[in-house]
Design an enzyme around this catalytic site. Structure first.
Site, short mmCIF file in Angstrom:
data_model
loop_
_atom_site.label_atom_id
_atom_site.label_comp_id
_atom_site.label_asym_id
_atom_site.label_seq_id
_atom_site.Cartn_x
_atom_site.Cartn_y
_atom_site.Cartn_z
N GLY A 1 -36.06 13.72 21.31
CA GLY A 1 -35.73 13.94 22.72
C GLY A 1 -36.22 15.28 23.19
O GLY A 1 -36.44 16.19 22.39
N GLY B 1 -35.32 17.97 26.34
CA GLY B 1 -34.50 18.25 27.50
C GLY B 1 -35.06 19.42 28.28
O GLY B 1 -36.18 19.84 28.05
N LYS B 2 -34.24 19.93 29.20
CA LYS B 2 -34.65 21.08 30.00
C LYS B 2 -34.86 22.29 29.11
O LYS B 2 -35.75 23.08 29.33
CB LYS B 2 -33.57 21.42 31.03
CG LYS B 2 -33.40 20.39 32.12
CD LYS B 2 -32.38 20.86 33.17
CE LYS B 2 -30.98 21.12 32.60
NZ LYS B 2 -30.26 19.93 32.10
N GLU B 3 -34.00 22.45 28.13
CA GLU B 3 -34.03 23.69 27.37
C GLU B 3 -34.06 23.46 25.87
O GLU B 3 -33.56 24.30 25.10
CB GLU B 3 -32.83 24.55 27.75
CG GLU B 3 -32.77 24.82 29.25
CD GLU B 3 -32.17 26.17 29.58
OE1 GLU B 3 -31.02 26.38 29.22
OE2 GLU B 3 -32.87 27.00 30.21
N LYS C 1 -32.82 20.76 16.31
CA LYS C 1 -32.95 21.09 17.73
C LYS C 1 -33.55 22.49 17.87
O LYS C 1 -32.98 23.46 17.36
CB LYS C 1 -31.58 21.01 18.40
CG LYS C 1 -31.59 21.37 19.88
CD LYS C 1 -30.26 21.00 20.55
CE LYS C 1 -30.19 21.47 21.99
NZ LYS C 1 -28.93 21.10 22.65
N GLY D 1 -28.43 6.09 17.64
CA GLY D 1 -27.90 5.33 18.76
C GLY D 1 -28.39 5.90 20.07
O GLY D 1 -28.86 7.02 20.14
N ASP E 1 -21.12 20.98 30.18
CA ASP E 1 -22.30 20.26 30.69
C ASP E 1 -22.16 18.79 30.29
O ASP E 1 -23.13 18.12 29.96
CB ASP E 1 -23.58 20.87 30.12
CG ASP E 1 -24.85 20.30 30.76
OD1 ASP E 1 -24.79 19.86 31.92
OD2 ASP E 1 -25.89 20.27 30.09
N ASN F 1 -25.25 13.51 27.77
CA ASN F 1 -24.94 14.29 26.58
C ASN F 1 -23.91 13.60 25.69
O ASN F 1 -23.16 14.24 24.95
CB ASN F 1 -24.48 15.70 26.97
CG ASN F 1 -25.65 16.57 27.40
OD1 ASN F 1 -26.78 16.35 26.93
ND2 ASN F 1 -25.42 17.52 28.27
N ASP G 1 -25.00 18.49 22.58
CA ASP G 1 -25.53 19.49 23.52
C ASP G 1 -24.48 20.51 23.95
O ASP G 1 -24.08 20.56 25.11
CB ASP G 1 -26.11 18.74 24.74
CG ASP G 1 -27.14 19.55 25.50
OD1 ASP G 1 -27.43 20.68 25.07
OD2 ASP G 1 -27.64 19.06 26.52
N1 LIG Z 1 -27.99 14.91 16.46
C1 LIG Z 1 -28.84 14.14 17.15
N2 LIG Z 1 -29.23 12.94 16.68
C2 LIG Z 1 -30.08 12.17 17.36
N3 LIG Z 1 -30.64 12.50 18.54
C3 LIG Z 1 -30.30 13.68 19.08
C4 LIG Z 1 -29.38 14.56 18.43
N4 LIG Z 1 -29.23 15.66 19.20
C5 LIG Z 1 -30.02 15.46 20.28
N5 LIG Z 1 -30.66 14.28 20.23
C6 LIG Z 1 -31.61 13.75 21.23
O1 LIG Z 1 -32.27 14.82 21.88
C7 LIG Z 1 -31.99 14.83 23.28
C8 LIG Z 1 -31.81 16.25 23.79
O2 LIG Z 1 -30.74 16.86 23.10
P1 LIG Z 1 -29.65 17.74 23.85
O3 LIG Z 1 -28.98 16.94 24.90
O4 LIG Z 1 -28.79 18.36 22.80
O5 LIG Z 1 -30.47 18.94 24.51
P2 LIG Z 1 -31.08 19.09 25.99
O6 LIG Z 1 -30.85 17.84 26.76
O7 LIG Z 1 -32.41 19.68 25.83
O8 LIG Z 1 -30.27 20.15 26.68
P3 LIG Z 1 -30.20 20.23 28.27
O9 LIG Z 1 -29.06 19.32 28.64
O10 LIG Z 1 -29.98 21.67 28.49
O11 LIG Z 1 -31.49 19.71 28.84
C9 LIG Z 1 -30.76 13.97 23.43
O12 LIG Z 1 -30.71 13.34 24.67
C10 LIG Z 1 -30.93 12.95 22.31
O13 LIG Z 1 -31.79 11.92 22.72
MG LIG Z 2 -28.78 17.19 26.97
#
Ligand SMILES: Nc1ncnc2c1ncn2[C@@H]1O[C@H](COP(=O)(O)OP(=O)(O)OP(=O)(O)O)[C@@H](O)[C@H]1O
Ligand SMILES: [Mg+2]
Length: 284
Positions: free
Chosen positions: A100, A102-104, A119, A187, A221, A226, A238
């Site tokens: 995945g 995300g923004k950050e 991550k 999942g 958040d 999330n 997250d």
């Molecule tokens: N432990 C994990 N196992 C499987 N997939 C994960 C896991 N952690 C994160 N992901 C995947 O990565 C994506 C991004 O992770 P996360 O929501 O933690 O950070 P983010 O979205 O970059 O943060 P932000 O909300 O600041 O944009 C999630 O939507 C998910 O698809």
């Molecule tokens: Mg996220």
């Protein structure tokens, strides 16, 4: 990021020692001078120049010619250092596919003792990539993206440590620099699936939010983006922006998390829940 992953295995000891010297140098300089690298690595100038050219080609280091020749680590290089440390410690042995973005952050699958998720926090990356901001923030030796990204990872790890296993969150495995290694969740995101019993599922989310609150932690958040769904159970992910329940606006922040979740279940599953009752139950 793909760049760092590609080169994790081909980085030799000179390149690694230059990256480490840059990392140290960036506490003092926005752009680390060549002289500093020579002293820190004890390598010849020609060796350093050759290695730097490779590191730049791989997107790990950047060069800036004014007001003096200087070099800086960029995310690709920081990623590589974190991966090298985690590999050396035996936490992970290989990097897998992108899970995945995300923004950050960017999240990859990796191989540890079993499959894990890693991550990479990326705070300030985009905004600081513009030349103007680079000058403003980096000239006096500050390196905000590096520090902010590391802090973000540390903060997320801290929350996972405090909450697992009381709250349904990924198991925290390790943390290095701007990275967090955690258990891999198999999942989809709540947003992209149909849960069998929405009513119970919503209760389960609120129950987890409540236990986190009792442990002193508010996600801040929380949304359908999330929350992952694994074997019919919710997993809250997250956490870098969590705040403590001692925050002056704790109740408002918790309320916003609950609003997001209730709005999603109302929209998608036509569930009606009283916001105040839910909030009272979580924070009470
Ligand atoms: N432990 C994990 N196992 C499987 N997939 C994960 C896991 N952690 C994160 N992901 C995947 O990565 C994506 C991004 O992770 P996360 O929501 O933690 O950070 P983010 O979205 O970059 O943060 P932000 O909300 O600041 O944009 C999630 O939507 C998910 O698809
Ligand atoms: Mg996220």
């Amino acid at each position: 990021m793909g760049v760092a992953a590609e080169h994790i295995r081909t980085l030799n000891k000179y390149e690694k020692s230059i990256l480490l010297a840059l990392e140290r140098g960036m506490k003092r300089y926005a752009w680390v001078p060549l002289e500093y690298l020579k002293t820190a690595t004890k390598l010849s100038e020609s060796e350093i120049n050759y290695r730097l050219s490779r590191l730049m080609e791989w997107g790990m280091v950047r060069f800036n010619p004014v007001p003096y020749d200087g070099y800086a680590l960029v995310f690709g290089g920081y990623d590589t250092l974190a991966l090298a440390t985690l590999t050396q410690k035996g936490t992970i042995s290989a990097l897998g596919t992108l899970l995945g973005e995300g923004k950050e952050s960017v999240v990859y699958e990796a191989l540890g003792l079993g499959p894990v998720a890693i991550k990479f926090h990326r705070v300030g990356g985009r905004s600081f990539s513009s030349a103007r901001l680079n000058r403003e923030y980096m000239e006096d030796g500050h390196c905000p993206w590096l520090i902010a990204s590391r802090k973000s990872a540390e903060r997320e790890y801290q929350a996972l440590k405090a909450l697992h296993p009381k709250v349904s969150v990924p198991l925290p495995i390790a943390q290095n620099r701007h990275t967090v290694v955690m258990s891999l969740i198999n999942g989809p995101i709540l947003n992209r699936c149909n849960v069998a019993s929405p009513d119970e599922f919503l209760d389960e989310i609120l129950e987890n939010v409540r236990i986190a609150y009792q442990a002193g932690i508010i996600h801040s958040d929380l949304s359908e983006y999330n929350i992952l769904v694994e074997d019919g159970k919710c997993i809250l992910i997250d956490w870098p922006q969590w705040v403590g329940t001692d925050h002056p606006n704790a109740e408002a922040i918790a309320g916003r998390d609950i609003d997001n979740i209730l709005a999603f279940f109302k929209r998608k599953y036509k569930l009606k829940r009283d916001r105040e009752v839910a909030l009272q139950w979580v924070t009470g």
